[in-house]
Design an enzyme around this catalytic site. Structure first.
Site, PDB file in Angstrom:
ATOM      1  N   GLY A  19      37.706  38.141  41.657  1.00  0.00           N
ATOM      2  CA  GLY A  19      36.845  38.566  40.570  1.00  0.00           C
ATOM      3  C   GLY A  19      35.661  39.366  41.089  1.00  0.00           C
ATOM      4  N   CYS A  20      34.948  39.971  40.163  1.00  0.00           N
ATOM      5  CA  CYS A  20      33.852  40.853  40.578  1.00  0.00           C
ATOM      6  C   CYS A  20      32.692  40.054  41.157  1.00  0.00           C
ATOM      7  CB  CYS A  20      33.409  41.731  39.411  1.00  0.00           C
ATOM      8  SG  CYS A  20      33.073  40.868  37.875  1.00  0.00           S
ATOM      9  N   TYR A  21      32.187  39.065  40.420  1.00  0.00           N
ATOM     10  CA  TYR A  21      31.110  38.245  40.983  1.00  0.00           C
ATOM     11  C   TYR A  21      31.553  37.570  42.284  1.00  0.00           C
ATOM     12  CZ  TYR A  21      28.356  38.512  36.599  1.00  0.00           C
ATOM     13  OH  TYR A  21      27.615  38.928  35.521  1.00  0.00           O
ATOM     14  N   THR A  38      33.586  38.492  44.540  1.00  0.00           N
ATOM     15  CA  THR A  38      33.611  39.418  45.669  1.00  0.00           C
ATOM     16  C   THR A  38      32.213  39.604  46.246  1.00  0.00           C
ATOM     17  OG1 THR A  38      35.537  40.600  44.815  1.00  0.00           O
ATOM     18  CG2 THR A  38      34.103  41.813  46.332  1.00  0.00           C
ATOM     19  N   ALA A  39      31.264  39.894  45.373  1.00  0.00           N
ATOM     20  CA  ALA A  39      29.900  40.165  45.856  1.00  0.00           C
ATOM     21  C   ALA A  39      29.279  38.928  46.489  1.00  0.00           C
ATOM     22  CB  ALA A  39      29.038  40.670  44.699  1.00  0.00           C
TER      23      ALA A  39
END
EC number: 1.2.1.38
Lengths: 344, 344, 344, 344
Positions: free
Chosen positions: D149-151, D153-154
């Site tokens: 997911g995007c969150y 990953t970061a």
């Protein structure tokens, strides 16, 4: 009806004073100064004021003329109020300083962060920190007010209920704050161009920001001891608004946190504790002097998350300044500050 | 103190009525209806209203209860006021309709553009077009007001001084209009998502838009003959505001155009003619009932360019509705509408 | 592989050249100059370039070093290319000027609009106006290119098919144009701050703008006679993009307008005629060298409306400059320009 | 040249796959499915793709046709890949799932957060978590990829270097994350309208968000033990981008933190550790597959602050999916992903 002056009236906090005072029934703006724009009508620079201050024009700062006012607001860069406040106070004029000049009680710390000596240490003892939610009685008696900064207002209002009750590990407080671009003022800087600042998000000052000592001073007072605070501000692609997300670790099982916040702010006209589970939006306070808060305890764990939103130009600056004025002159505390936020 | 009702209070013009009426000293909001949100407090949906309407909740529309009000605003999709207005008028309640239901005098044209028969043709004779700048006396006597649309307000106010003087080639009028996204209402449509509508500009309805016949009707009246108008609206990446750029070709050498505009609007409290050479910004009227205008004649040629800005939700809808109410009930025309625009 | 230089590489068109050339297989950026930032790496100023130009740093402009390049782009304020272009051309370096220095064939008109004498009139005869859609063969042979301005590109591409066919009343052309803020460059000006320019719309230069003579020159050429044009640019709250809305009055009944546009641009790799009824969005060309067009005839009347969108920094500047370079050096015309627009 | 299919091609991650794959020299998009838009050309829905996929149209999902592809991307809501992945894998097609279906190893936890039973538990053992920075070798061999997911990953990329070295108090990790609105997808929801989401900032899911277990799973793996994480996402008024601000408390005096990050990511093509003192901006990665990081230690105290930015649709979704594809098929890891970010 009292007469007020505004020193430094071309910046965002200065013009916000004008916008708000146009609705204030007991105040007349008698003088507004600007070295760079002396002679220009205020509504040439800010056409939203057309019709509201028909004859008002910027003039060169003049201590005698300002001294005729009942109160003078400083909406200036740091250092200016140091130079002028004493002379005004001697003439019996009350001073409400929106700059950082009198926020820190420790003149050495001030000098450290602002890179110049404190220019009016003799006034520090009479300067009252203008956060009504902790200092209302002192404000009523004050002749010199240091209006809190925008970040400090949001962070203190969010942490105070928890710190006053001794609920948090005070050595590990975190304030992750997001501000709209007006927080940086009206200076022409490349990094605040629409082309640079919109459609993007970034932190700044992660290793140290001038609002840090002011926040720490306020939290120390609430906690009764020195706190350890990590404060990271972020530039957000919007005009107005601060969103403070505050993290603290509980040192003991608290009573109902929601009830704690509601009790602490029950009688505060400028603080609104939202219902459980809320996520306040900055737009819900746009243009208003309100701080909206919500308190969360994710997964019922030992971390408390407080969400606090203000309009940086109103509760974070000019609105709070007027709230102070109202208290100092015995008006209703929210006189002229009652409009609902512009939403959408 | 009069009592008003709002039918359809969840959309943007409904909540804007609430925001503005919160500052109105002579109006109490007694009823606000919504089929979809009946039972919900208004400040749950719009937290900016927290503290302003403590007990107010949406209710199912009920003609009897609405009929107890002195006036009822319709902030509804088209067709709703057709169905209810007659019943309210019979009970002596005045009706101020913000929808398109009574804007066109020609019921067939209405049916053409809205794809359904006109539902209240019997009321058309008493419907007054609520543009105070042309209809003030009729509004004072009116019992049923059709509040002008947002584009029609800006375009008419910009063209009227020129058309009334017969200065333009009426067959080749052009209105290039730019609107913020609230003009499209609060419906959940993909094309109005921030991800779709921000950072972009586009025209829409270039081949025909529902506001066209209303604008034409108004310009015909001002010109005293049928005009030819090309109207192209554009979706602009901002929340509020309409910028109308109007082009007309002079048929004869005019007197001073600036003086003409100033004379036409000298006594108009909601119209502000800016100084020569000005370029009004939509933000200068954000949240206010003001239309700001500037007139240009590029290269002293035969084309006149008029720039007109309004807040589509205020002078283009809810503010103008209140301006009408004030006239109908003998209040000061701008009562409750005096706040300065939020800028920045 | 050819070597290119960029003079004035810190502004938006300079860095956009770098962004686009990073994808170009036949070009190496050998020199990039900046007086103010000499010594600084390009990726310190523009972190989006980290990893793309590892060693590249700004240097002081140096005609000899630039003269070693096969081609040099000028991404400079007006006047700079006047001073340097001749020397580079003598060394055999081709010059692609993105500034206004060689766009107007009439040196007196240039001097009028730019307030200083034209500094290189002797080069005007060899300057080729770099709009491939009208000048492709000349560009292939050119040694000095005047890259068209952003507004002129959009307006010319939209009007040309109609003017070439003699369909319009050429005395009453109207170009209502909307531009994102990067059109104003990267200078630190208050009016382009996010706090000032977002959430608002305004016209500027309604009485005359520097792009007007360039547009007129191009339209004159297409029409075969002097045109009368009213051009009003607007500042739009977005970073990139130009939306031109063009109005013309038909002088005779045309054949199929859609077919006319499709035929005119069938073989043009950088122009996309959209299907009938379309409304092109600026975001659909964000970051690309494409101009998208749609043609409308509202109500089948005698007014034609053309909608044209480009990215002001690409087809309106740096992309078009590379398109010219590709033609001059015999590469595929769109080499390095093939990426799809970033959407959403 | 390999053939790929895309299931669910109308949403933002689907169209972003198309945008990126248009630059990929080794991939042909053979099939793209959509139940709602079957029959429509992709460039009718997304005009930025005009000219890139001339004949490509959405079709009904058809397992046989998809099974002819070498690889199939799922850009679908949760649950869809559960139903189809097995059948495709049996036909020898590799599956790269951008949804949450295979991200959590614990099927019960999945069921808890998604409110339905896990639909393909038998595939969990072969699902590889597609974060190349921790799983590159496994990805090369994988037949079923769960794209992070995007969150997650970061947050993982920011915390991993510290956790792998055991430097942090793992019980008090804080991730304060800010996301642009495309993170919420292309669904028509009122709260994501430009009129609602722009000019405002708010937290959401402060008491629990579906990405929490995925992040925790990743951090547990890096730390080698169960971590305690507080994760608060915020909706930011921009289209793309995630800014993660990560806070951890040091348990021992570390070596040079900057050097630690640089060493950890030296060979990572998609991670860029910025110089000391940097504040990465989300726009510096707009449209690219890069994660930019900076590490701070405010006041040399015991709190570490990591700033991490990605484009949620690229490194946080479609770009990372292609990075996985490249690894699986032996292409250069960043093939097709090399463009510089669009800035400004």
């Amino acid at each position: 009806m009292i007469k007020v002056g505004i020193v430094g009236g071309t910046g965002y906090t200065g013009v916000e004073l004008l916008r708000l005072l146009a609705q204030h029934s007991e105040v007349e703006v008698d003088v507004i100064t600007s070295r760079s724009e002396a002679g220009m009508r205020v509504d040439e620079l800010y056409p939203n004021l057309r019709g509201h201050y028909p004859g008002l024009a910027y003039s060169e700062p003049d201590a005698r003329r300002l001294g005729n006012c009942d109160a003078v607001f400083f909406a200036t860069p740091h250092g200016v109020a140091h130079a002028l406040a004493g002379e005004l106070l001697e003439q019996g004029t009350r001073v409400i300083d929106l700059s950082a000049d009198f926020r820190l009680q420790d003149a050495d710390e001030w000098a450290n962060w602002y890179g110049q000596p404190h220019g009016a240490t003799e006034l520090l003892t009479q300067a009252v920190y203008g956060l009504p939610e902790i200092n209302r009685d002192a404000i009523r008696q004050a002749r010199l007010i240091a209006v809190p900064g925008c970040y400090p207002t949001a962070v203190q209002l969010g942490f105070i209920p928890l710190l006053e009750q001794g609920l948090l590990d005070t050595k590990r407080l975190i304030a992750d704050c997001k501000s709209g671009v007006t927080g940086a003022g009206r200076g022409a800087k490349v990094s605040f161009l629409l082309a640079e600042a919109s459609e993007s998000m970034k932190a700044y000052g992660a290793s140290g920001h001038r609002h840090l000592p002011e926040i720490r001073q306020g939290l120390d007072r609430a906690a009764g001891s020195d706190v350890g605070l990590t404060f990271v501000p972020h530039l957000t692609p919007m005009i107005r608004g601060i969103h403070a997300t505050l993290y603290g670790h509980l040192t003991r099982e608290p009573e109902d946190l929601q009830a704690l916040f509601e009790a602490r702010y029950r009688d505060e006209p400028a603080v609104d504790v939202m219902p459980p589970g809320s996520h306040p939006e900055t737009r819900s306070v746009r243009g208003t002097d309100i701080c909206r808060l919500a308190v969360h305890r994710p997964g019922d764990g030992d971390t408390v998350v407080v969400l606090a939103v203000i309009d940086n130009l109103v509760k974070g600056a000019s609105g709070q300044a007027i709230q102070n004025l109202n208290l100092m002159f015995g008006f209703d505390e929210m006189l002229g500050l009652g409009a609902a936020a512009l939403m959408p």
